[in-house]
Design a protein around this motif. Sequence first.
Motif, mmCIF file in Angstrom:
data_model
loop_
_atom_site.group_PDB
_atom_site.id
_atom_site.type_symbol
_atom_site.label_atom_id
_atom_site.label_comp_id
_atom_site.label_asym_id
_atom_site.label_seq_id
_atom_site.Cartn_x
_atom_site.Cartn_y
_atom_site.Cartn_z
ATOM 1 N N HIS A 165 0.845 -1.200 0.000
ATOM 2 C CA HIS A 165 0.000 0.000 0.000
ATOM 3 C C HIS A 165 0.883 1.253 0.000
ATOM 4 C CE1 HIS A 165 -3.657 -2.216 0.355
ATOM 5 N NE2 HIS A 165 -3.336 -2.753 1.515
ATOM 6 N N CYS B 127 3.069 -8.986 -7.359
ATOM 7 C CA CYS B 127 2.409 -9.662 -6.243
ATOM 8 C C CYS B 127 2.353 -8.741 -5.033
ATOM 9 C CB CYS B 127 3.124 -10.967 -5.896
ATOM 10 S SG CYS B 127 4.810 -10.763 -5.285
ATOM 11 N N SER B 128 1.518 -9.116 -4.081
ATOM 12 C CA SER B 128 1.344 -8.336 -2.863
ATOM 13 C C SER B 128 1.483 -9.252 -1.651
ATOM 14 C CB SER B 128 -0.040 -7.675 -2.854
ATOM 15 O OG SER B 128 -0.366 -7.213 -1.556
ATOM 16 N N HIS C 299 -0.226 -9.073 0.881
ATOM 17 C CA HIS C 299 -1.576 -9.233 1.435
ATOM 18 C C HIS C 299 -2.390 -10.252 0.654
ATOM 19 C CE1 HIS C 299 -0.169 -5.415 2.998
ATOM 20 N NE2 HIS C 299 -0.219 -4.886 1.789
ATOM 21 N N PRO D 11 -3.911 -11.566 -3.419
ATOM 22 C CA PRO D 11 -4.530 -10.896 -4.567
ATOM 23 C C PRO D 11 -5.561 -9.860 -4.116
ATOM 24 C CG PRO D 11 -4.524 -13.278 -4.846
ATOM 25 C CD PRO D 11 -4.130 -13.014 -3.426
ATOM 26 N N GLY D 12 -5.689 -8.799 -4.919
ATOM 27 C CA GLY D 12 -6.681 -7.773 -4.592
ATOM 28 C C GLY D 12 -6.140 -6.380 -4.780
ATOM 29 N N PRO D 13 -6.887 -5.365 -4.336
ATOM 30 C CA PRO D 13 -6.484 -3.977 -4.551
ATOM 31 C C PRO D 13 -5.333 -3.556 -3.643
ATOM 32 C CG PRO D 13 -8.504 -4.060 -3.273
ATOM 33 C CD PRO D 13 -8.216 -5.469 -3.676
ATOM 34 N N ARG E 253 -3.440 0.091 -2.594
ATOM 35 C CA ARG E 253 -3.522 1.546 -2.708
ATOM 36 C C ARG E 253 -2.226 2.087 -3.303
ATOM 37 N NH1 ARG E 253 -5.383 0.588 2.396
ATOM 38 N NH2 ARG E 253 -3.403 1.260 3.321
ATOM 39 N N GLU F 39 -6.291 2.750 -7.190
ATOM 40 C CA GLU F 39 -5.793 1.490 -6.668
ATOM 41 C C GLU F 39 -5.276 0.633 -7.820
ATOM 42 O OE1 GLU F 39 -9.147 -0.213 -4.647
ATOM 43 O OE2 GLU F 39 -8.625 0.756 -2.739
ATOM 44 N N HIS G 239 -5.020 -3.264 -9.027
ATOM 45 C CA HIS G 239 -5.527 -4.607 -8.728
ATOM 46 C C HIS G 239 -4.409 -5.612 -9.003
ATOM 47 C CE1 HIS G 239 -8.443 -7.792 -8.071
ATOM 48 N NE2 HIS G 239 -7.881 -8.417 -9.093
ATOM 49 N N VAL H 272 -2.988 -9.360 -9.115
ATOM 50 C CA VAL H 272 -3.554 -10.685 -9.352
ATOM 51 C C VAL H 272 -2.918 -11.747 -8.459
ATOM 52 C CG1 VAL H 272 -3.859 -12.506 -11.100
ATOM 53 C CG2 VAL H 272 -4.129 -10.102 -11.735
ATOM 54 N N GLY I 139 -0.593 -13.309 -5.133
ATOM 55 C CA GLY I 139 -0.216 -13.174 -3.737
ATOM 56 C C GLY I 139 1.250 -13.516 -3.537
#
Length: 341
Positions: A28, A59-60, A62, A64-66, A68, A74, A76, A78, A80
């Motif tokens: 984020h 990747c994040s 957190h 997959p998902g939005p 900030r 944001e 998106h 895909v 993780g």
Amino acid sequence: MPASMETSSRNTDHGTRVRHRVAVLVQHGVIPFEVGIPHRIFGGARDSDRADLYEVLTCSPHGPGPVRAEADFEIHVVHGPEVLETADTVIVPAAHERSVAHTEGRLPEEMAAAFARIRPGTRLVSICTGSYFLAAAGYLDGLRATTHWSSTDHFQRLFPQVRVEPDVLYVDNGSILTSAGVGSGVDLCLHLVRRDHGIAVANASARRTVVPPHREGGQAQYIQRPVPQPQQAATAAARSWALDRLDQPLTLRELAECEAMSVRTFTRRFREEVGTSPGQWLAQQRVERARHLLESSDLSVDQVARQAGFGTAASMRQHLQAVIGVSPSAYRRTFRATAAY
């Protein structure tokens, strides 16, 4: 041999070449420009058959998902953190939302869990203040590193075990690399493509992105300073003159005379403009000339050494070993083999 040369030439059991996987780990507050840099530079790197040399995945920690962004939108994501388990290179861009990595020098829980998924020997890269996360994870202990010039003093206080270099665009420790502010992420990614696949591939990727394949100097030239007086001359003419004569012995006095300056004044102005000393800059240009000739010509090592201005093969071998970690002959074999794909 640098780790990049090893991982960029992996083969499956069936002999099929596997693309080098780059995972971009975003959080984020991420700077959108920095997220795009690896996709543009690595995504634009292709072999002689125009096949992609890299696979770039975002990747994040957190999942997959939005995510900030620093801007008013944001992203998106895909993938993780599981992507990190199969990555050959992991890139950590900066995030403008401060965490305990920036305030206490330790990893947030989600980032610690994500880093735990990274395989030993994976190449790790930071862009801008993404270096805080590599340092908080202990990867930079005892190593040279850099970050955005406005954060270097704070970074050094928070991580005294790291040897901070505030004036450079990036630092290459082999499998651990850090870059300075934002745009220097482009320089570092191009440097990695050049390390992995040679000058021609890196230059082609730079042309597609319409950026210089190699910027001179360091971030010292971008730090805010008093505006120089109009009568202060530049050193561009001397640099151009030197590039046309790299095969010849060049003295500092000759460079200074190109600009009608004293040696002392020229050295100071050169460092202000380029971010490095004239001697260091000349050595960098000669290494780049040698690499180009080793990749693109059939000249002997002795001939390359003379044309690049090193004089002897022994001198060139010493410089290339210091910069890229291999001998001229090994470098040539590596990139002739790469060109065969």
